[in-house]
Design an enzyme around this catalytic site. Structure first.
Site, PDB file in Angstrom:
ATOM      1  N   ASN A  75       0.838  -1.222   0.000  1.00  0.00           N
ATOM      2  CA  ASN A  75       0.000   0.000   0.000  1.00  0.00           C
ATOM      3  C   ASN A  75       0.863   1.259   0.000  1.00  0.00           C
ATOM      4  OD1 ASN A  75       1.052   0.046   2.558  1.00  0.00           O
ATOM      5  ND2 ASN A  75      -0.897   0.390   3.608  1.00  0.00           N
ATOM      6  N   SER A 129      12.345 -10.694  13.270  1.00  0.00           N
ATOM      7  CA  SER A 129      13.452  -9.798  13.596  1.00  0.00           C
ATOM      8  C   SER A 129      14.177 -10.255  14.850  1.00  0.00           C
ATOM      9  CB  SER A 129      12.903  -8.385  13.833  1.00  0.00           C
ATOM     10  OG  SER A 129      13.882  -7.550  14.425  1.00  0.00           O
ATOM     11  N   ALA A 130      15.442  -9.938  14.926  1.00  0.00           N
ATOM     12  CA  ALA A 130      16.233 -10.243  16.126  1.00  0.00           C
ATOM     13  C   ALA A 130      15.657  -9.531  17.342  1.00  0.00           C
ATOM     14  CB  ALA A 130      17.678  -9.796  15.899  1.00  0.00           C
ATOM     15  N   TYR A 159       6.957  -2.556  18.530  1.00  0.00           N
ATOM     16  CA  TYR A 159       7.336  -3.170  17.246  1.00  0.00           C
ATOM     17  C   TYR A 159       7.848  -4.590  17.495  1.00  0.00           C
ATOM     18  CZ  TYR A 159      10.355  -4.701  13.534  1.00  0.00           C
ATOM     19  OH  TYR A 159      10.973  -5.480  12.597  1.00  0.00           O
ATOM     20  N   LYS A 191       6.186  -8.378  16.437  1.00  0.00           N
ATOM     21  CA  LYS A 191       6.856  -9.475  15.731  1.00  0.00           C
ATOM     22  C   LYS A 191       6.775 -10.761  16.550  1.00  0.00           C
ATOM     23  CE  LYS A 191       8.451  -7.576  11.922  1.00  0.00           C
ATOM     24  NZ  LYS A 191       8.002  -8.008  10.586  1.00  0.00           N
ATOM     25  N   ASN A 241      17.667   3.968  11.536  1.00  0.00           N
ATOM     26  CA  ASN A 241      18.776   3.020  11.587  1.00  0.00           C
ATOM     27  C   ASN A 241      20.103   3.673  11.192  1.00  0.00           C
ATOM     28  OD1 ASN A 241      16.375   0.782  10.350  1.00  0.00           O
ATOM     29  ND2 ASN A 241      17.265   0.628  12.377  1.00  0.00           N
ATOM     30  N   ARG A 271      26.769  -4.594  16.234  1.00  0.00           N
ATOM     31  CA  ARG A 271      25.642  -5.299  15.640  1.00  0.00           C
ATOM     32  C   ARG A 271      26.096  -6.251  14.538  1.00  0.00           C
ATOM     33  NH1 ARG A 271      23.948  -3.312  19.477  1.00  0.00           N
ATOM     34  NH2 ARG A 271      22.003  -2.125  19.831  1.00  0.00           N
ATOM     35  N   ARG A 275      20.992   5.404  23.500  1.00  0.00           N
ATOM     36  CA  ARG A 275      19.545   5.414  23.186  1.00  0.00           C
ATOM     37  C   ARG A 275      18.838   4.457  24.144  1.00  0.00           C
ATOM     38  NH1 ARG A 275      18.144   3.683  17.069  1.00  0.00           N
ATOM     39  NH2 ARG A 275      19.214   1.815  17.801  1.00  0.00           N
TER      40      ARG A 275
HETATM   41  C1  WQD Z   1      22.552   0.024  15.155  1.00  0.00           C
HETATM   42  C2  WQD Z   1      23.626   0.611  16.041  1.00  0.00           C
HETATM   43  C3  WQD Z   1      22.757   2.143  17.664  1.00  0.00           C
HETATM   44  C4  WQD Z   1      21.430   5.098  14.673  1.00  0.00           C
HETATM   45  C5  WQD Z   1      16.911  -1.958  14.882  1.00  0.00           C
HETATM   46  C6  WQD Z   1      15.663  -2.631  15.296  1.00  0.00           C
HETATM   47  C7  WQD Z   1      15.618  -4.029  14.741  1.00  0.00           C
HETATM   48  C8  WQD Z   1      15.864  -4.013  13.243  1.00  0.00           C
HETATM   49  C9  WQD Z   1      17.154  -3.298  12.922  1.00  0.00           C
HETATM   50  C10 WQD Z   1      13.704  -4.093  12.199  1.00  0.00           C
HETATM   51  C11 WQD Z   1      23.201   0.704  17.502  1.00  0.00           C
HETATM   52  C12 WQD Z   1      23.652   2.867  16.674  1.00  0.00           C
HETATM   53  C13 WQD Z   1      21.939   3.970  15.289  1.00  0.00           C
HETATM   54  C14 WQD Z   1      22.055   6.354  14.864  1.00  0.00           C
HETATM   55  C15 WQD Z   1      23.686   5.300  16.267  1.00  0.00           C
HETATM   56  N1  WQD Z   1      14.787  -3.396  12.574  1.00  0.00           N
HETATM   57  N2  WQD Z   1      23.059   4.078  16.067  1.00  0.00           N
HETATM   58  N3  WQD Z   1      23.168   6.412  15.658  1.00  0.00           N
HETATM   59  O1  WQD Z   1      18.891  -0.804  16.985  1.00  0.00           O
HETATM   60  O2  WQD Z   1      20.374  -2.725  16.220  1.00  0.00           O
HETATM   61  O3  WQD Z   1      18.017  -2.621  15.438  1.00  0.00           O
HETATM   62  O4  WQD Z   1      17.036  -1.979  13.470  1.00  0.00           O
HETATM   63  O5  WQD Z   1      13.523  -5.269  12.274  1.00  0.00           O
HETATM   64  O6  WQD Z   1      14.328  -4.524  14.990  1.00  0.00           O
HETATM   65  O7  WQD Z   1      15.657  -2.737  16.700  1.00  0.00           O
HETATM   66  O8  WQD Z   1      19.663  -0.975  14.579  1.00  0.00           O
HETATM   67  O9  WQD Z   1      20.535   0.703  13.020  1.00  0.00           O
HETATM   68  O10 WQD Z   1      18.996   1.465  14.895  1.00  0.00           O
HETATM   69  O11 WQD Z   1      21.337   0.732  15.422  1.00  0.00           O
HETATM   70  O12 WQD Z   1      24.697   5.379  16.976  1.00  0.00           O
HETATM   71  O13 WQD Z   1      21.623   7.434  14.329  1.00  0.00           O
HETATM   72  O14 WQD Z   1      23.872   1.944  15.625  1.00  0.00           O
HETATM   73  O15 WQD Z   1      22.968   2.607  18.994  1.00  0.00           O
HETATM   74  O16 WQD Z   1      24.345   0.454  18.312  1.00  0.00           O
HETATM   75  P1  WQD Z   1      19.283  -1.758  15.925  1.00  0.00           P
HETATM   76  P2  WQD Z   1      20.079   0.554  14.433  1.00  0.00           P
END
Ligand code: WQD
Length: 345
Positions: A32, A124-125, A152, A156, A202, A234, A293
């Protein structure tokens, strides 16, 4: 196979569409465009030279979707349609539960009515919540829902449970739960990639937008995590590796409910991502260190051994490949799908 790909116009969905078409499958996208762009499907057809059937409907609307799919036959469904921003889910929990849970329930009812017996679910993890030990990699036996910190993630986890219960009631249904770790990167053509609406939640899309000059600097969420350089670690997995995991799951027939982690099994810190992206793009990535965060964990890394063994799938691409491919996409499409750089045509 004829595959119904819900959410197929999105970031991960469009990459799955490319890999499915290249593997000879027929792809019917249901989307959509709540968080995606029709242009991505044009690009998918350009990349593959093959047609994609589009059903423009909201899967959370049962009547509309049933009507739209009434004369559409498919052998399997790959279900990604849903809302996916962790922070937004905390602010709008009812919307997240309504959309994500209803979409899954509607798809199950439509599949039962059509006797379609194979469903692959984009999980998702995040469903793992808090790892038992900060640095251990996470396997599929890890408990689900322990310490999940946002609607979220719960949507899941509860979708997974709904799928398990539906499979008990309908034993012919085969369910595969694919738990993604951190998908990043883009197709090597640069024609499709991650293009979030508004400010990226992200890391990688934010870094990409800093590199291309759309954003001034990256905010690093904390440098006091229990990791080698203090920033979050990650398991970044190339989105095409994620897509190939779906094709592997499609070819893997097994009764009941199967669960697989899609990850590389190795971790990289925020500062390593920044350094790698800067290296492949030749651009500086200015950043500042912010407080951590809320809800962020220090280290989250997959144990992908089960998928390696049982699906015959493993990641082939590195973080550097993902940064290079992400940069090609972002540099060729500075404003994403919204505007295409004037090419004189
Ligand atoms: C990655 C790392 C942040 C943004 C999330 C969801 C998960 C999946 C993937 C859907 C972390 C750091 C991030 C920024 C930063 N999504 N960061 N500055 O949190 O591991 O997972 O996205 O399924 O469900 O929870 O991914 O990319 O947000 O963060 O420093 O502007 O980057 O602290 O260490 P995350 P992320």
């Amino acid at each position: 196979m004829r595959v119904l790909l819900t959410g197929g116009a999105g970031y991960i969905g469009s990459h799955i569409a490319v890999v499915l078409l290249d593997a000879g499958h027929t792809v019917i996208v249901l989307d959509n465009f709540a968080n995606s762009h029709p242009e991505s499907l044009q690009r998918v057809q350009q990349i593959t030279g093959k047609p994609v059937t589009l059903i423009n409907a909201d899967l959370a609307d049962f009547a509309a979707t049933s009507a739209a799919l009434e004369d559409v036959d498919f052998d399997a469904a790959i279900h990604l349609a849903g809302l996916k921003a962790v922070g937004e889910s905390v602010e709008h929990p009812t919307r997240y539960y309504r959309v994500n849970l209803t979409a899954t329930l509607n798809l199950l009812d439509i599949m039962r009515a059509k006797d379609v017996r194979k469903l692959i679910f984009s999980s998702s993890a995040t469903v793992y919540g808090v790892p038992q030990s900060e640095n251990a990699s996470i396997d599929e036996a890890h408990p689900v829902g322990v310490g999940v910190t946002n609607p979220y993630g719960w949507s899941k986890a509860w979708s997974e449970q709904m799928l398990r219960d539906a499979q008990v009631a309908w034993p012919e249904l085969e369910v595969t739960l694919l738990r993604y770790f951190n998908p990043v990167g883009a197709h090597e053509s640069g024609a499709i990639g991650e293009d979030p609406f508004g400010k990226p939640n992200n890391l990688m899309p934010f870094v990409a937008q800093v590199a291309v000059g759309r954003r001034e600097q990256l905010h690093v969420f904390g440098d006091t995590h229990p990791t080698p350089d203090g920033t979050g670690v990650r398991d970044y997995i190339h989105v095409v590796d994620v897509a190939e995991g779906h094709v592997a799951a499609l070819g893997h027939s097994s009764p009941g409910v199967q669960v697989f982690n899609l990850g590389s099994g190795s971790g990289n810190s925020v500062l390593e991502v920044v350094a790698t992206y800067s290296k492949v793009s030749g651009r500086r990535i200015p950043f500042v260190i912010d407080p951590p965060r809320a809800g962020d964990l220090g280290t989250v890394i997959a144990d992908p051994g089960k998928a390696n063994r049982e699906l015959g799938w493993r990641t082939k691409r590195t973080l550097e490949d993902a940064c290079r491919d992400s940069w090609r996409w972002q540099d060729q499409n500075p404003d994403g799908f919204r505007t295409v750089r004037a090419t004189g045509t």
